[in-house]
Design an enzyme around this catalytic site. Structure first.
Site, PDB file in Angstrom:
ATOM      1  N   GLU A 184      10.036 -10.180  39.650  1.00  0.00           N
ATOM      2  CA  GLU A 184       9.241  -9.411  38.255  1.00  0.00           C
ATOM      3  C   GLU A 184       9.597  -8.220  38.586  1.00  0.00           C
ATOM      4  O   GLU A 184       9.306  -7.907  39.163  1.00  0.00           O
ATOM      5  CB  GLU A 184       8.221  -9.919  37.302  1.00  0.00           C
ATOM      6  CG  GLU A 184       7.343 -10.125  39.045  1.00  0.00           C
ATOM      7  CD  GLU A 184       7.058  -8.679  39.629  1.00  0.00           C
ATOM      8  OE1 GLU A 184       6.542  -7.739  38.916  1.00  0.00           O
ATOM      9  OE2 GLU A 184       6.647  -8.781  40.588  1.00  0.00           O
TER      10      GLU A 184
ATOM     11  N   GLU B  65       9.349  -7.932  42.693  1.00  0.00           N
ATOM     12  CA  GLU B  65      10.612  -7.896  42.377  1.00  0.00           C
ATOM     13  C   GLU B  65      10.989  -9.940  42.870  1.00  0.00           C
ATOM     14  O   GLU B  65      12.115  -9.798  43.118  1.00  0.00           O
ATOM     15  CB  GLU B  65      11.521  -7.123  42.876  1.00  0.00           C
ATOM     16  CG  GLU B  65      11.304  -5.592  42.581  1.00  0.00           C
ATOM     17  CD  GLU B  65      12.044  -4.403  43.297  1.00  0.00           C
ATOM     18  OE1 GLU B  65      13.227  -4.827  44.169  1.00  0.00           O
ATOM     19  OE2 GLU B  65      12.149  -3.640  43.038  1.00  0.00           O
TER      20      GLU B  65
END
Length: 352
Positions: free
Chosen positions: A175, A318
């Site tokens: 994300e 991430e």
């Protein structure tokens, strides 16, 4: 809601016969029973997910980075400004972020999805699925409407389906969204009834005073919105975010297709909790990659019934922790496939 509801109906329990068959076979390999520990459990779980005696999930594999902005950043909950979200999306596309480096190391593809960045993005490497230009400020009212939450869930379901149709058999969650640790902490507080201070961490690197202000913002959001912990969609809409919803949908979509999902850190685990509350059987399709340095991540994993494979004090997000776990999963499958049995190797088997 047909896409979401149909997906929820398709999620089934793991294949217990396949799990048992792998457990029996593992005990015929040239090692003391259970001596490969978690590697044996991973192989058995993957058998239960896929229904295969020798699961094939090693390649290709992808980490899906859901990108979205959060209106709550207006409350000063992050050390970084909102425009960093769109700037980091560009960094992903240019291959310069940590997730790009670690995905290359793991032999995985990075798939970037714009589910709600608060700026226009037109890049061939970004899958455009924007629901809206960022969520609203949850400290002043619902972050999303219920319809928007469902739409973002269905974005994740669709992305999972598209990737699986292209041959991917192992997915990971990632994300990017400034402010998303605030939304994740609010989700945990809403579901557990814990005070915000108990589940709020440093996020992008806040000091103690700033963490206290962040917790106060979450308390205000919970008081303003009164999310119903018995209604996962209500929690997601009122104090969640589009990136979190997209990841929850990705997990549900993968589970419906019997494909495993490696869960990254705190934000990804908040999405996983939403998915599990919507479909309890979905937790069987999750593999927890690591326990991050965020305050409430271990509690989140406990709620999901998951044990992390790694503890590296990471808190980047991430999908960075998730792709590091790919190598462990590959190792689990290689030992299952490539080790000799006592019989084939002519090795005497020990007695219990």
């Amino acid at each position: 809601m047909n896409g979401l509801q149909n997906t929820l109906k398709r999620i089934q329990g793991l294949d217990q016969q396949a799990i048992q068959a792998i457990r029996v076979y593992e005990d015929t390999l040239t090692k003391p029973p259970g001596s490969l520990g978690v590697l044996e459990s991973i192989a058995a779980q993957l058998g239960g997910i896929t229904g295969q005696a020798f699961p094939e999930v090693a390649a290709p594999k992808a980490v899906v980075v859901m990108a979205a902005d959060h209106g709550v950043v207006a409350e000063g909950v992050s050390a970084f400004p909102q425009e960093v979200t769109v700037q980091m999306v560009a960094n992903f596309c240019n291959g310069g972020a940590a997730i790009n480096v670690l995905a290359r190391h793991a032999g995985a593809d990075v798939v970037v999805v714009d589910v709600g960045v608060a700026a226009p993005i037109d890049h061939p490497q970004v899958i455009s699925k924007k629901v809206r230009l960022g969520s609203a400020n949850m400290a002043q009212g619902p972050a999303l409407t219920r319809e928007e939450a469902v739409q973002a869930l269905e974005v994740g379901i669709a992305v999972a389906g598209e990737l699986i149709d292209r041959g991917y058999r192992l997915l990971a969650t990632g994300e990017m969204g400034i402010g998303n640790t605030t939304a994740s902490s609010a989700i945990v507080a809403a579901f557990t009834g814990q005070a915000a201070a108990a589940v709020t961490g440093r996020g992008t690197g806040l000091d103690a005073a700033a963490v206290g202000r962040k917790a106060a913002v979450i308390d205000r959001a919970l008081a303003v919105n009164r999310p119903d912990p018995a209604d996962p969609l209500d929690v997601l809409a009122k104090v969640g975010g589009l990136d979190i919803a997209g990841l929850a949908g990705l997990i549900l979509g993968a589970a419906a297709r019997r494909v495993p999902v490696v869960i990254d850190g705190f934000i990804s685990s908040a999405a996983a909790l939403v998915a599990a509350r919507l479909a309890p059987l979905a937790s069987g399709y999750m593999i927890a990659s690591h326990c991050s340095a965020e305050a409430a991540h271990r509690r989140l994993l406990e709620l999901l019934g998951l044990k992390p494979l790694l503890e590296l004090e990471m808190r980047l997000g991430e999908g960075t922790g998730a792709v590091l776990a790919f190598g462990i999963i590959d190792a689990a499958l290689k030992t299952l496939r490539e080790m000799a049995t006592f019989e084939s190797a002519g090795v005497a088997k020990g007695e219990a």
